[in-house]
Design a protein around this motif. Structure first.
Motif, mmCIF file in Angstrom:
data_model
loop_
_atom_site.group_PDB
_atom_site.id
_atom_site.type_symbol
_atom_site.label_atom_id
_atom_site.label_comp_id
_atom_site.label_asym_id
_atom_site.label_seq_id
_atom_site.Cartn_x
_atom_site.Cartn_y
_atom_site.Cartn_z
ATOM 1 N N TRP A 1 4.521 18.526 7.988
ATOM 2 C CA TRP A 1 4.692 19.817 8.647
ATOM 3 C C TRP A 1 6.071 20.393 8.335
ATOM 4 C CZ3 TRP A 1 8.161 21.686 12.254
ATOM 5 C CH2 TRP A 1 7.834 22.925 12.812
ATOM 6 N N LYS A 2 7.093 19.556 8.385
ATOM 7 C CA LYS A 2 8.452 20.007 8.061
ATOM 8 C C LYS A 2 8.552 20.461 6.611
ATOM 9 C CE LYS A 2 11.251 17.303 11.269
ATOM 10 N NZ LYS A 2 12.283 16.253 11.365
ATOM 11 N N ASP B 1 1.401 12.426 15.052
ATOM 12 C CA ASP B 1 1.308 13.588 14.175
ATOM 13 C C ASP B 1 2.184 13.386 12.950
ATOM 14 O OD1 ASP B 1 -0.409 14.922 15.849
ATOM 15 O OD2 ASP B 1 1.204 15.927 16.952
ATOM 16 N N VAL C 1 4.621 14.731 11.179
ATOM 17 C CA VAL C 1 5.676 15.738 11.294
ATOM 18 C C VAL C 1 6.377 15.954 9.961
ATOM 19 C CG1 VAL C 1 7.815 16.303 12.502
ATOM 20 C CG2 VAL C 1 5.984 15.160 13.711
#
Length: 132
Positions: A41-42, A36, A38
């Motif tokens: 997303w962060k 994924d 990440v």
């Protein structure tokens, strides 16, 4: 000579045929294992939270400025000269005198030839509400 196993068969000398016990897929037709993203997303989360904090800070700043303005008006009225006890709910007018002091009066601005600073109403909390 050793018996050679096909590439698509999971076999271990210690474990034997253990494909069903593994946490990842082992067949050729299995879906690709992808990590994924990440980091994106962060960054989206940080951006969203920062916008929320910025909006909340702006709201608090506006509330603070309004509170300070109310405080300054109340300080101005309470430090003015008046020789009567103000009644809650009545409208009063604040005027500037020639000697640099301020005075609170019931006389409306159109009835008196003094510099009008503002019109106020006393609420039940003894706070002066600036009307005009």
């Amino acid at each position: 000579m050793e018996s050679k196993k096909p590439d698509n068969i999971v076999y271990s000398e210690d474990e034997g045929y253990n494909a069903s016990l593994l946490s990842y897929s082992t067949s050729v037709g299995a879906p690709v294992i992808k990590m994924d993203d990440v980091v994106s997303w962060k960054s989206r989360g940080i951006s969203t939270v920062n916008k929320e904090f910025e909006n909340k800070f702006s709201e608090l700043k506006l509330q603070y400025e309004k509170l300070m303005q109310e405080f300054e008006w109340n300080e101005l009225v309470y430090n003015s000269k008046f020789s009567f006890e103000p009644v809650i709910g009545e409208i009063y007018h604040l005027y500037s005198n020639n000697d640099g002091t301020n005075s609170l009066s019931l006389i409306a601005p159109n009835e008196w030839n003094k510099e009008h600073l503002g019109t106020f109403k006393l609420n039940s909390d003894k706070k002066w509400i600036h009307i005009a």
